[in-house]
Each structure stands twice: as structure tokens, then as C-alpha cells.
Design an enzyme around this catalytic site. Structure first.
Site, mmCIF file in Angstrom:
data_model
loop_
_atom_site.group_PDB
_atom_site.id
_atom_site.type_symbol
_atom_site.label_atom_id
_atom_site.label_comp_id
_atom_site.label_asym_id
_atom_site.label_seq_id
_atom_site.Cartn_x
_atom_site.Cartn_y
_atom_site.Cartn_z
ATOM 1 N N LYS A 91 0.839 -1.197 0.000
ATOM 2 C CA LYS A 91 0.000 0.000 0.000
ATOM 3 C C LYS A 91 0.874 1.248 0.000
ATOM 4 O O LYS A 91 2.006 1.213 0.495
ATOM 5 C CB LYS A 91 -0.854 0.024 1.281
ATOM 6 N N ARG B 273 -10.277 -11.571 2.036
ATOM 7 C CA ARG B 273 -11.144 -12.626 1.479
ATOM 8 C C ARG B 273 -10.455 -13.985 1.518
ATOM 9 O O ARG B 273 -11.108 -15.014 1.600
ATOM 10 C CB ARG B 273 -11.585 -12.216 0.063
#
Ligand code: BES
Ligand code: MN
Ligand code: ZN
Length: 500
Positions: free
Chosen positions: A275, A349
Site C-alpha cells: 500500500k 477474502r
């Protein structure tokens, strides 16, 4: 963590001294009882002077009112009686706490112009008061009050109400729920150097003192189960993963449980798909889903809920490292389905896919609800107001929306569908872990759906609601504890024996 207030309940009697909290109705009017200790009408004069109209959770402060023995009167607005919503008294109680000084003792007279508050209102006032007392100040070595006296102690509140015995009894269980909210806020606030997967699991382990059965799985156990998706995320971190299984068996023996599953990424760097630096510190809160499940188990055990409940949290750290997984890697999940990892930052996920399959396989629950700070896209769609709700079951979705309205922990349903599902088909494996920019929250939910089979399931994307929340009456901001009251209410209203 700051000190919790001490709250007790007493019958109405005119307070003669100290700090008094009174309620003001629409137009800034007070009840006859509220005015008993104020023969000089300091209240009415102050309200008129300040144009105080008793707006919901608004405040009017009267310091050392003349003609009375009080040191201070704080009036809190309750708004128009006919428009009052269930959660309003939580906000009113929070506003009352915020008006006090650290260590102050106060008496709240819970009598509105439309009559004495109901026991439910009284207890909600206490909940809001209690929740607002939280602030994350563990690492502030210089307290705000450094130049004053530093041992002010807890705020003490006496609540005068119609039926103090009923309120005392009801407060016992409601305080458990409020404590659950604060427990959730605390783990979200704690920085990742302090709260890693092991430390979080240790905290969850302590729920066993409250009668929750806690099992903790480590790397080896998860490897044996074939949790290649969860472990793929964890492998770039020095700190080992944990899967915590919490069980509260308050329902009938043999009755199928309901299950809650939380994403617990103690820190999300993004991994090799790293990120950008700006704002990355917020990713210490990427376990907000797990925090809610943990807080919920606290709440349910504290109030001895009559339900069988399973809470599972997947705890990992997503780091870039020599051992970290790469974009393009293909992992095999516990379900047997293979996943091509396109972006290592779509890690939540991967954790949840294995956790959901594990819960279904082992517990065959009535339903599963997962909570996850899953996508930035849900913040773009819904901001900090609503959590994204996705479900394969209209009844379950309806129950969640109803609980959301009642608790003001609101959820907004977004669609699922085959066209979205196609977007995560992979050239090289059964599926890939990202579906591109469009509908990012939906494709993330479609990914989870591939692990739930026929089990009624709902997914709450709490990226915008669990953290980064604005300050309000019941929270000093950032970590909200979102989900604890919502799910407690869902269980209480729909899944407890002998209760409507
Ligand atoms: N933890 C983030 C989502 C997030 C973002 C939570 C901002 C709270 C605030 C999640 O793991 C993530 O990185 N999601 C990616 C998915 C993308 C790579 C498909 C995102 O939303 O950008
Ligand atoms: Mn991520
Ligand atoms: Zn994440």
C-alpha cells in the site's frame, strides 16, 4: 483505557446539592419534578437566554445556579416525544457523560416533560453514558489533567428513575453489551506492535473466564486442515497466525448454533502489492471484523444469552517479506478450490474463505455472518454511515436491517449476481482474488460466497464503520466497536429461546 463510570439507580427525590443532570423536552421545557430543586426558575431563565430548545442530545450548562444548592446543572435535550427513536436515549446518555469533568459525581433525574423515562430508556441512557467513557489513552504518559490533581477516579453517576430495581436488574445485562463494545474498540485501537495474532488470541482466551469455550489453532493445525488461503497471507509475517474458535452454549442442547466470523488482519501492509505510505497506519484496525465478533462473544456471555453461538476469528498479519506470497501465486483453500492471488492486498477474502468453510464444515450452523474491513470501495459507496450488507438469504438480510435500525448500527444491502461472480473467474485457477476496480465490494462478496455453499449467509463490509468513524455522542471517534450491538440485537430478537 480510561476508567469506567460507576452507575447506580435510585428512586426520584429532589437532589439538593452537587451536579445534576436534567432532561429538557421540545422547546426547552422541563418537567415539574425537574424544577423542584429550582424554586428560582434558574432553568427556565437560562434556557430562554440561551435559546435552548431541548434538541435531541443538545446541552445547556448552568454553572453554580443561584438560588439553589446545586454546584451545576446540565440539561440534556430529549427532542420531541413523538419522533423519539429507540436508540435516542443511548445518545442522550452519551451526551451527558461528555458534559461531565473527569472524576465528577453527578445525579441524573430521568424524568422528561412527557413523563418519567421507561426502564428501557433509563438503561439505554446508562449504556450511552458508559460507552462514551472510553478513550484510548493507554499510551499517554502525560494525562490531560497533569497540572491539576491526577487521581480524580471514576465518574460516579446516580440515576433517579421510576423503577430503580428493574433498572438495576436490566443494567446488569446491558452493561455486558456495553463492555463488549468497548472491548472491540480497544483491540481496534491497539497498535500492531502490541496486538499481534498471538496477543489477540490471548485476549480471546480470557473469555473462558466468562464461560466461553475457547480453542486456538496455530500454523500446524491449520496446515493439517489445508487452509492454504489463510496461511498464504500469513507466510510473509514473522508472527504466526491464529484461528480462534469461541463457543457460547446458552441455548438448548443439540440445537444448531448461529455463527459469526471475523477478519482479523492485525496489520495490512498490502504485502508485496504494498500500500502507499499515506494513511497506512490506519491498517492497525484491519481486524475490526474480528473485534466485533470478540466483543459480541463478551456481550453474549456477560448477559448469559439463551442461544448457541460460535464465533471464529482468523488472525494474521499481511507483510511483505522474503517468504511472502507473490502476485500470481496459486493457493489451495480448505474447500479444495484453488485461488490465483492477483493482488496480495486483497488478503481479507483469503482469510475469510478458509474461516467460512471451516465453520460450515465443522458446525453446520443455522446461518453464518462474517464481518470484515474488506474493501476501500465500500467507503466510497457508503462512507462511515452504513456497513455494506450482502446476503444469499432475504430473511437473514431483513433481520440484520431491522437490528440495524433499532441499534443505529446501520447496514445497506448491495446486490450479488452471476455477472459479478464471473469477474473473479481465473484463467489459471478456480478463481482469482480480485475482480478489478468496478464494483470492488461486490466482487469481494462474490468471492466469499464461493465458500458458503447453501448455508444462509450474510457478509458485512465494515471498512467504513469499524474504524475511521467520526466522533459522536457515544464515541470519542475512530474505533467505534461497530457490530457488537447490532449482532447482539439480532441474536436477542430472533434466535433466543423463549424471547420474541
Ligand atoms: N483492509 C483493506 C480494506 C480497507 C481499506 C479497510 C481502507 C479499511 C480502510 C483490504 O485488505 C484491501 O486492501 N482491499 C483492497 C482490495 C483490492 C486490492 C482489490 C482495496 O479495497 O483497495
Ligand atoms: Mn489489503
Ligand atoms: Zn485488509
Amino acid at each position: 483505557m480510561s476508567l469506567r463510570p460507576e452507575i447506580r439507580f435510585a428512586p426520584f427525590s429532589t437532589p439538593t446539592e452537587g451536579c445534576v443532570i436534567l432532561l429538557a423536552g421540545e422547546g426547552g421545557v422541563f418537567s415539574e419534578r425537574a424544577k423542584e430543586g429550582d424554586p428560582d426558575s434558574a432553568l427556565d431563565r437560562a434556557a430562554a437566554e440561551m435559546k435552548f430548545k431541548g434538541k435531541l442530545a443538545g446541552k445547556l450548562d448552568i454553572l453554580v445556579p443561584g438560588g439553589t444548592n446545586y454546584s451545576r446543572i446540565v440539561a440534556i435535550g430529549v427532542g420531541p416525544a413523538d419522533k423519539r427513536q429507540e436508540h435516542d436515549f443511548i445518545r442522550i446518555g452519551g451526551a451527558a457523560y461528555a458534559a461531565l469533568r473527569a472524576g465528577q459525581s453527578a445525579t441524573a433525574v430521568l424524568d422528561a416533560p412527557d413523563g418519567p423515562c421507561s426502564t428501557d430508556e433509563v438503561v439505554r441512557f446508562a449504556m450511552g453514558f458508559f460507552m462514551r467513557s472510553y478513550s484510548f489513552d493507554t499510551y499517554k504518559t502525560k494525562k490531560k489533567s497533569d497540572d491539576e490533581d491526577n487521581d480524580e477516579g471514576a465518574v460516579k453517576l446516580t440515576i433517579q428513575c421510576d423503577d430503580p430495581d428493574a433498572a438495576t436488574a436490566s443494567w446488569k445485562s446491558h452493561m455486558g453489551v456495553a463492555e463488549g463494545v468497548l472491548a472491540a474498540r480497544e483491540v481496534v485501537d491497539l497498535p500492531a506492535n502490541v496486538l499481534g495474532p498471538v496477543e489477540f488470541a490471548d485476549k480471546a482466551e480470557k473469555l473462558s473466564e466468562k464461560g466461553v469455550e475457547v480453542e486456538i489453532l496455530g500454523w500446524k493445525e491449520m496446515e493439517e486442515l489445508g487452509m492454504g488461503a489463510l496461511l498464504g497471507v500469513s507466510q510473509g509475517s514473522e508472527r504466526p497466525p491464529r484461528l480462534v474458535v469461541m463457543r457460547w452454549n446458552g441455548g438448548a442442547e443439540g440445537e444448531k448454533p448461529v455463527a459469526f466470523i471475523g477478519k482479523g488482519v492485525v496489520f495490512d501492509t498490502g504485502g508485496i502489492s504494498i500500500k502507499p505510505a499515506g494513511g497506512m497506519e490506519d491498517m492497525k484496525g484491519d481486524m475490526g471484523g474480528a473485534a466485533a465478533v470478540y466483543g459480541l462473544m463478551h456481550a453474549l456471555s456477560a448477559r448469559k444469552a439463551k442461544a448457541n453461538v460460535v464465533g471464529v476469528i482468523g488472525l494474521v498479519e499481511n507483510m511483505p517479506d522474503g517468504k511472502a506470497q507473490r502476485p500470481g501465486d496459486i493457493v489451495t483453500s480448505m474447500s479444495g478450490q484453488t485461488i490465483e492471488v492477483i493482488n496480495t492486498d486483497a488478503e481479507g477474502r483469503l482469510v475469510l474463505g478458509d474461516a467460512l468453510h471451516y465453520v460450515r464444515d465443522r458446525f453446520d450452523p443455522k446461518f453464518m455472518i462474517d464481518l470484515a474491513t474488506l474493501t476501500g470501495a465500500v467507503i466510497i459507496a457508503l462512507g462511515n454511515e452504513y456497513a455494506g450488507l450482502f446476503s444469499n438469504d432475504d430473511d437473514l438480510a431483513g433481520h440484520l436491517m431491522a437490528a440495524g435500525e433499532k441499534t443505529n448500527e446501520k447496514v445497506w444491502r448491495l446486490p450479488l449476481g452471476d455477472a459479478y461472480d464471473k469477474l473473479i473467474d481465473s484463467k489459471n485457477a478456480d478463481m482469482k482474488n480480485t475482480g478489478g476496480r468496478p464494483a470492488g465490494s461486490i466482487t469481494a462478496a462474490q468471492f466469499l460466497k464461493r465458500f458458503v455453499g447453501e448455508t444462509p449467509w450474510a457478509h458485512l463490509d465494515v471498512a467504513g464503520t469499524a474504524m475511521g468513524s467520526p466522533k459522536n455522542e457515544i464515541s470519542s471517534g475512530w474505533a467505534s466497536g461497530f457490530g457488537v450491538r447490532l449482532l447482539d440485537r439480532l441474536v436477542r430478537d430472533n434466535y433466543e429461546d423463549g424471547e420474541a
